[in-house]
Design an enzyme around this catalytic site. Sequence first.
Site, PDB file in Angstrom:
ATOM      1  CG  HIS A  10      -1.838  -1.134   1.257  1.00 21.17           C
ATOM      2  ND1 HIS A  10      -2.854  -1.574   0.639  1.00 21.17           N
ATOM      3  CD2 HIS A  10      -1.715  -2.295   2.353  1.00 21.17           C
ATOM      4  CE1 HIS A  10      -3.231  -2.472   0.947  1.00 21.17           C
ATOM      5  NE2 HIS A  10      -2.682  -3.207   1.885  1.00 21.17           N
TER       6      HIS A  10
HETATM    7  O1  RIB Z   1      -5.080   0.413   4.548  1.00 23.19           O
HETATM    8  C1  RIB Z   1      -3.639   0.186   4.270  1.00 23.19           C
HETATM    9  C2  RIB Z   1      -2.978   1.479   5.081  1.00 23.19           C
HETATM   10  O2  RIB Z   1      -3.396   1.000   6.594  1.00 23.19           O
HETATM   11  C3  RIB Z   1      -1.383   1.429   5.106  1.00 23.19           C
HETATM   12  O3  RIB Z   1      -0.964   2.835   5.299  1.00 23.19           O
HETATM   13  C4  RIB Z   1      -0.977   0.356   6.164  1.00 23.19           C
HETATM   14  O4  RIB Z   1       0.235   0.926   6.647  1.00 23.19           O
HETATM   15  C5  RIB Z   1      -2.175   0.882   7.241  1.00 23.19           C
HETATM   16  O5  RIB Z   1      -1.968   2.166   8.017  1.00 23.19           O
END
Ligand code: RIB
Length: 318
Positions: A245
Site C-alpha cells: 500500500h
Molecule cells: O489500508 C492500508 C493502510 O493502512 C497502510 O497505510 C497501512 O500501513 C495501514 O496504515
Amino acid sequence: MAKQKVILDCDPGHDDALALLMALAADNIDLVAVTTSAGNQKPEKTFHNARKLLALAGREDIPVAMGAAKPLLRDLIIAENVHGKTGLDGAKLPEPTHEPLKQSANDLLAETLRNSDEPITLVATGPLTNMAIFLLSHPELKSKIAQISYMGGACFGGNITPQAEFNIYVDPEAAEVVMQSGVPLAMFGLDVTLKAQLFDEDISYIENLGNPVAKVMADLLKFFALTTTPPFLAGPDHVEGVHMHDPCAMAYIIDPTLFTTRKKHVEIDTKDGLSLGSTVVDYDEVSGKDKNVTVAFGVDLPRFRDLVYKSMALFSKD
Ligand code: RIB
Ligand code: CA
C-alpha cells in the site's frame, strides 16, 4: 539528477517501512524530515519505529517528530492485528542512538517548509491527521507544498469496513480537510495498492541481497504477508502477493510513470454509518464538481517490483 525535497508522514507500520527505505534509496529524493502519525500503532510506537528505521538505514541525521496523539474528533483505532504489538513485528531493528526530538510534527513541518527555498512534496502513508492540522494551522505555507501524495481510500471498496480504507477511516474529518485544501493531491487507494504486490520470490531476492537493511525488510514482508487477504473469487491456483500500500505513494514521487491516474472529484463521507470514512470518488464525473485529486488506478507491476529491488540493493553499497 535534481533531487526533490520530500517529507514523509507515516505510521510504521510494515509497508510504511518500505516507503521510507525507498525514499532513502531514491537518487531523485532528498528526504528532509519524517513525521509520525497515530494509526497502525499508538503515537509513541510509530514514532519509535520511524526512529529505529532511520537508525537501521544509518540516517539518524534526518529529523523525526511525533504528530498528533489521536484523530481530530474521534478515538484512535489502531491496527495491532495487522502490524503487531510493536507496529513492526517480525523483525529485529536497532535502537536509535540519537535523542528523540522534542519538537512537534506540526512545528517541524512548518519550520522545514518555511526555511526551504523550494516547494516540498509531502508523502502521507498513515491517517491524515497531521496533514490536516498543518494545513489548518499554516495556510500561509500551502504554497510551499508541491503536492501531497497519500495512501488512503478506495474508489471501490474498503478494508476496515466494506466501504472505507483504514487510513481514511481512522480520521475521516482530517481527510476531508485535506481534500478541500486546494493543495495538489495524489491518491493511492486500494484500487491500485491491492495490485501492487510482492511475491515470495521478491522477498527471497530482497533477503538474499545480504545487507542488514534488506534482511530486516524481508523479515517485515514475511510478517506482513501473513495478513494479506486473497480475493475470494480467486481460483484454487491463484497466488496473492503481499499488498504494498504505502510504497505506492512514494513510488509515484520516484517515478510517476509507474502509475495510471485520472483526475477525479473526491470527498470523504464523515457521517456515522455504513459508509463512514468512504472516499467518494466521482468516477463517472457526474457531479460536475472540481477534480481535486489525481487518483491512481493502475500500476506497472514488473517495473514497480524492479524499483523495490533496486531500492533494497542500494543498501548493499557502502
Ligand atoms: O489500508 C492500508 C493502510 O493502512 C497502510 O497505510 C497501512 O500501513 C495501514 O496504515
Ligand atoms: Ca501506513
